[in-house]
Structure formats: C-alpha cells, structure tokens
Design a protein around this motif. Sequence first.
Motif, PDB file in Angstrom:
ATOM      1  N   GLU A 183      -6.459 -14.000  -5.944  1.00 57.43           N
ATOM      2  CA  GLU A 183      -5.496 -12.977  -5.515  1.00 57.43           C
ATOM      3  C   GLU A 183      -5.871 -12.510  -4.115  1.00 57.43           C
ATOM      4  O   GLU A 183      -7.064 -12.380  -3.805  1.00 57.43           O
ATOM      5  N   ILE A 184      -4.860 -12.264  -3.304  1.00 64.90           N
ATOM      6  CA  ILE A 184      -5.129 -11.877  -1.911  1.00 64.90           C
ATOM      7  C   ILE A 184      -4.121 -10.816  -1.473  1.00 64.90           C
ATOM      8  O   ILE A 184      -2.942 -10.874  -1.864  1.00 64.90           O
ATOM      9  N   ALA A 185      -4.596  -9.845  -0.707  1.00 61.85           N
ATOM     10  CA  ALA A 185      -3.719  -8.811  -0.137  1.00 61.85           C
ATOM     11  C   ALA A 185      -3.639  -9.091   1.364  1.00 61.85           C
ATOM     12  O   ALA A 185      -4.546  -8.717   2.115  1.00 61.85           O
ATOM     13  N   PRO A 186      -2.564  -9.771   1.808  1.00 54.92           N
ATOM     14  CA  PRO A 186      -2.494 -10.243   3.188  1.00 54.92           C
ATOM     15  C   PRO A 186      -2.619  -9.117   4.217  1.00 54.92           C
ATOM     16  O   PRO A 186      -1.885  -8.125   4.139  1.00 54.92           O
ATOM     17  N   GLU A 187      -3.532  -9.289   5.141  1.00 62.48           N
ATOM     18  CA  GLU A 187      -3.729  -8.380   6.286  1.00 62.48           C
ATOM     19  C   GLU A 187      -3.714  -6.909   5.875  1.00 62.48           C
ATOM     20  O   GLU A 187      -3.064  -6.086   6.507  1.00 62.48           O
ATOM     21  N   ILE A 188      -4.465  -6.611   4.843  1.00 63.02           N
ATOM     22  CA  ILE A 188      -4.496  -5.233   4.339  1.00 63.02           C
ATOM     23  C   ILE A 188      -5.255  -4.328   5.328  1.00 63.02           C
ATOM     24  O   ILE A 188      -5.052  -3.120   5.355  1.00 63.02           O
ATOM     25  N   LEU A 189      -6.091  -4.927   6.164  1.00 61.98           N
ATOM     26  CA  LEU A 189      -6.756  -4.204   7.261  1.00 61.98           C
ATOM     27  C   LEU A 189      -6.535  -4.984   8.553  1.00 61.98           C
ATOM     28  O   LEU A 189      -6.656  -6.211   8.569  1.00 61.98           O
ATOM     29  N   ALA A 190      -6.236  -4.255   9.631  1.00 63.73           N
ATOM     30  CA  ALA A 190      -6.047  -4.943  10.914  1.00 63.73           C
ATOM     31  C   ALA A 190      -7.387  -5.472  11.425  1.00 63.73           C
ATOM     32  O   ALA A 190      -7.466  -6.555  11.998  1.00 63.73           O
ATOM     33  N   ARG A 191      -8.440  -4.693  11.206  1.00 62.87           N
ATOM     34  CA  ARG A 191      -9.792  -5.121  11.598  1.00 62.87           C
ATOM     35  C   ARG A 191     -10.781  -4.507  10.624  1.00 62.87           C
ATOM     36  O   ARG A 191     -10.645  -3.351  10.248  1.00 62.87           O
ATOM     37  N   GLN A 192     -11.793  -5.283  10.246  1.00 59.83           N
ATOM     38  CA  GLN A 192     -12.773  -4.752   9.285  1.00 59.83           C
ATOM     39  C   GLN A 192     -13.595  -3.616   9.855  1.00 59.83           C
ATOM     40  O   GLN A 192     -14.011  -2.724   9.146  1.00 59.83           O
ATOM     41  N   ASP A 193     -13.853  -3.669  11.166  1.00 57.57           N
ATOM     42  CA  ASP A 193     -14.806  -2.721  11.756  1.00 57.57           C
ATOM     43  C   ASP A 193     -14.103  -1.527  12.414  1.00 57.57           C
ATOM     44  O   ASP A 193     -14.711  -0.809  13.187  1.00 57.57           O
ATOM     45  N   ASP A 194     -12.821  -1.315  12.107  1.00 56.99           N
ATOM     46  CA  ASP A 194     -12.084  -0.214  12.719  1.00 56.99           C
ATOM     47  C   ASP A 194     -12.221   1.041  11.847  1.00 56.99           C
ATOM     48  O   ASP A 194     -11.553   1.177  10.821  1.00 56.99           O
ATOM     49  N   ALA A 195     -13.088   1.961  12.280  1.00 56.12           N
ATOM     50  CA  ALA A 195     -13.391   3.138  11.461  1.00 56.12           C
ATOM     51  C   ALA A 195     -12.168   4.037  11.302  1.00 56.12           C
ATOM     52  O   ALA A 195     -12.071   4.803  10.342  1.00 56.12           O
ATOM     53  N   SER A 196     -11.206   3.955  12.266  1.00 57.79           N
ATOM     54  CA  SER A 196     -10.047   4.852  12.190  1.00 57.79           C
ATOM     55  C   SER A 196      -8.883   4.237  11.406  1.00 57.79           C
ATOM     56  O   SER A 196      -7.816   4.839  11.294  1.00 57.79           O
ATOM     57  N   ALA A 197      -9.082   3.034  10.860  1.00 59.82           N
ATOM     58  CA  ALA A 197      -7.980   2.362  10.143  1.00 59.82           C
ATOM     59  C   ALA A 197      -7.582   3.164   8.908  1.00 59.82           C
ATOM     60  O   ALA A 197      -8.416   3.836   8.294  1.00 59.82           O
ATOM     61  N   ASP A 198      -6.289   3.074   8.548  1.00 56.03           N
ATOM     62  CA  ASP A 198      -5.804   3.723   7.327  1.00 56.03           C
ATOM     63  C   ASP A 198      -6.315   2.922   6.130  1.00 56.03           C
ATOM     64  O   ASP A 198      -5.927   1.772   5.934  1.00 56.03           O
ATOM     65  N   MET A 199      -7.184   3.536   5.336  1.00 66.98           N
ATOM     66  CA  MET A 199      -7.814   2.841   4.217  1.00 66.98           C
ATOM     67  C   MET A 199      -6.994   2.946   2.924  1.00 66.98           C
ATOM     68  O   MET A 199      -7.368   2.363   1.914  1.00 66.98           O
ATOM     69  N   ALA A 200      -5.895   3.722   2.961  1.00 68.09           N
ATOM     70  CA  ALA A 200      -5.157   3.965   1.707  1.00 68.09           C
ATOM     71  C   ALA A 200      -4.621   2.677   1.073  1.00 68.09           C
ATOM     72  O   ALA A 200      -4.791   2.480  -0.137  1.00 68.09           O
ATOM     73  N   PRO A 201      -3.989   1.775   1.843  1.00 66.68           N
ATOM     74  CA  PRO A 201      -3.489   0.543   1.190  1.00 66.68           C
ATOM     75  C   PRO A 201      -4.613  -0.283   0.574  1.00 66.68           C
ATOM     76  O   PRO A 201      -4.462  -0.824  -0.531  1.00 66.68           O
ATOM     77  N   LEU A 202      -5.751  -0.346   1.255  1.00 68.49           N
ATOM     78  CA  LEU A 202      -6.889  -1.096   0.712  1.00 68.49           C
ATOM     79  C   LEU A 202      -7.410  -0.421  -0.556  1.00 68.49           C
ATOM     80  O   LEU A 202      -7.650  -1.079  -1.578  1.00 68.49           O
ATOM     81  N   ALA A 203      -7.556   0.914  -0.507  1.00 69.95           N
ATOM     82  CA  ALA A 203      -8.054   1.637  -1.686  1.00 69.95           C
ATOM     83  C   ALA A 203      -7.129   1.404  -2.883  1.00 69.95           C
ATOM     84  O   ALA A 203      -7.592   1.239  -4.016  1.00 69.95           O
ATOM     85  N   ALA A 204      -5.814   1.337  -2.616  1.00 67.69           N
ATOM     86  CA  ALA A 204      -4.864   1.105  -3.719  1.00 67.69           C
ATOM     87  C   ALA A 204      -5.121  -0.259  -4.364  1.00 67.69           C
ATOM     88  O   ALA A 204      -5.134  -0.387  -5.588  1.00 67.69           O
ATOM     89  N   VAL A 205      -5.335  -1.274  -3.539  1.00 65.46           N
ATOM     90  CA  VAL A 205      -5.621  -2.616  -4.083  1.00 65.46           C
ATOM     91  C   VAL A 205      -6.888  -2.566  -4.936  1.00 65.46           C
ATOM     92  O   VAL A 205      -6.926  -3.085  -6.064  1.00 65.46           O
ATOM     93  N   LEU A 206      -7.924  -1.920  -4.413  1.00 67.77           N
ATOM     94  CA  LEU A 206      -9.204  -1.865  -5.131  1.00 67.77           C
ATOM     95  C   LEU A 206      -9.054  -1.117  -6.467  1.00 67.77           C
ATOM     96  O   LEU A 206      -9.798  -1.381  -7.417  1.00 67.77           O
ATOM     97  N   ASN A 207      -8.075  -0.201  -6.511  1.00 66.77           N
ATOM     98  CA  ASN A 207      -7.851   0.563  -7.741  1.00 66.77           C
ATOM     99  C   ASN A 207      -6.831  -0.084  -8.675  1.00 66.77           C
ATOM    100  O   ASN A 207      -6.395   0.533  -9.644  1.00 66.77           O
ATOM    101  N   GLY A 208      -6.426  -1.321  -8.355  1.00 65.11           N
ATOM    102  CA  GLY A 208      -5.604  -2.074  -9.311  1.00 65.11           C
ATOM    103  C   GLY A 208      -4.119  -2.131  -8.990  1.00 65.11           C
ATOM    104  O   GLY A 208      -3.355  -2.731  -9.751  1.00 65.11           O
ATOM    105  N   ASP A 209      -3.699  -1.518  -7.872  1.00 65.56           N
ATOM    106  CA  ASP A 209      -2.284  -1.581  -7.499  1.00 65.56           C
ATOM    107  C   ASP A 209      -1.959  -2.987  -6.974  1.00 65.56           C
ATOM    108  O   ASP A 209      -2.607  -3.475  -6.050  1.00 65.56           O
ATOM    109  N   LYS A 210      -0.965  -3.642  -7.568  1.00 67.50           N
ATOM    110  CA  LYS A 210      -0.654  -5.034  -7.204  1.00 67.50           C
ATOM    111  C   LYS A 210       0.478  -5.145  -6.183  1.00 67.50           C
ATOM    112  O   LYS A 210       0.902  -6.258  -5.852  1.00 67.50           O
ATOM    113  N   THR A 211       0.995  -3.996  -5.687  1.00 68.86           N
ATOM    114  CA  THR A 211       2.158  -4.049  -4.796  1.00 68.86           C
ATOM    115  C   THR A 211       1.957  -4.997  -3.623  1.00 68.86           C
ATOM    116  O   THR A 211       2.850  -5.752  -3.263  1.00 68.86           O
TER     117      THR A 211
END
Length: 276
Positions: A182-210
């Motif tokens: 399973e893959i969430a395409p481009e869920i982060l623009a850059r891994q090392d961007d501290a200011s990135a919006d983490m909400a979409p990633l957190a949703a995936v980690l919490n089981g949201d399949k959207t």
Amino acid sequence: MTVDAATLIRRDLYPLDEPGNPKCGDIAARAKVDLDRDQVCVFEDFITEEARLQMIADVMAILPEAYPNRSHRTCFLNQQPDPALPDDHPKNIFFDASYRMMAYDLFDPASALPAFYGWAPLRDFVARVLGEDRLYLNADPYQPANVLCYGDGDRSTWHFDRGNEFTVTLMLQEPKAGGIFEIAPEILARQDDASADMAPLAAVLNGDKTNVISVPRAPGSLVIFRGDRSVHRVSPIEGDRLRLMAVLVYEKEPGVMGRPEVNATVYGPRVAQGAA
Ligand SMILES: O=C(O)CCC(=O)C(=O)O
Ligand SMILES: [Fe+2]
C-alpha cells in the motif's frame, strides 16, 4: 555457467533488448504516466514461470542464512522518539517491522537473480521509465539485489525509503493472504521539511485509507515505485507460504556503496566488521 538473463524475461511481452521496438516505447510511456500519477507502476508477467521457480529455489536454498530483521521504528525509520514534538506527531508514532533479509553476497553470482539484476537492457528500460539518461549498478557487496522474505505475521510497516528516490521490485512468491503493498502517493513534499503539514500523513498512519492505493502484484510482476515522499507498507502476512520479494537497487551515479553502520543494522552482525 552464468544464466543468460535474456532467457528469464518474457521478451514476447517486454522485448527490452530491442530498444527500437515500438512496443518498448509504448510500455515505457504508459508506465511513466502511472508512475507520475501514483508514484508506482506495475509490469505484469515480467519473467517466465521457469525463471520465477528457479529464483524461488535459489532463495529457499539459502533461506537459513537470511537475517531476521526486526525493528521498532517510525515511518522516518527513526528508532527514538522526538520529545520536542507531541505524542501524536508522525515522528512519535512507532510500528514494529519484521522480515528476513537476504543480502546480495549470499547469491551465487552466476545464478538467475544476479543475472537479471545485471542485465543492461533492464537497467536501460528502468531508466527510460524514470526519465533518467542512464542508471548504474549499486557497488555495495550486500545491497544491489536483495530478497525480502516475509513469513506468517511478518510485515513492513509504514515507512519512507531513505537514500533511494526509487525502488524496483520483482514479486517472486505471494503469501496465502495479506502482504498487500500500500502506498500514499506524495503524502509529503519533502521528508526533511519541518514546516510541512503532517495531518495527511498522520491520517494514513492512523488507518485512514482515503489517500492510500493498494497495488495488486501477481507473482512475476516487476514494480517501480518512488518511496522517498510516498509512505508505503506491506500489510501483515498470513499463512505458511512465504512472501518473497526481490528488491533491485539502481543508482544515478557509478560506484555507490552503502554505509557500513547501516548495512550492519539491515543485514546483521555478520556484516558488522568495519562498521563504525
Ligand atoms: O516488499 C515490498 O513490497 C516493498 C519493500 C519496500 O518497501 C522497499 O523495498 O522499500
Ligand atoms: Fe520501502
């Protein structure tokens, strides 16, 4: 005698050693559309059934030497929490991963998987799909082509790949159940961007399949994916048939080797000599 890689591939479907053949251009162009949209593309029936069975037999013969790799880690592959961040931040969400890792040096260099990995037309085809001028073999003793062996209960939890913008995999054997990529395409623009919006990633980690795509992979499928900005996982394997997945590492420059301390964690204590 070294296996002739050209005999391993379904050249009726993928005539890779005839780069001028319009079939190759069409296949690469279609794959590039998928890769750009989904960060993953699939080539079904890539190898012959004989090649697949031979590769499985080679893997099973050296299975006892594979390293049982277990880790407790975040999706960024960190093993330590970040106390400056909240508990529900992706950098503080931990998962367990387990599988057996078969390093490149365990394979007979004349056998099918090393021959497949080293076949120049395959490398040129992967470069074409990725839009690269050319690709090189990885020069590390352990990393170039591995087989990940997942047994009952094993899994590779959500993670971003590090150090590799793209990965090439060849499915050798499917488990009886589970083991879905399973893959969430481009869920982060850059891994090392501290200011990135983490909400979409957190949703995936919490089981949201959207934002998650399940990638069906039949045995014999070759897959290319970009895993550095697209969090991905292999769901838990069920049943007594191993999931065997070959992972091929190609590089944009010649001579790339792994760091000894990283190799020691991935491949186990036997490769730790020389590690810092
Ligand atoms: O086993 C798989 O399908 C994927 C493995 C993976 O995540 C990787 O090689 O980066
Ligand atoms: Fe990965």
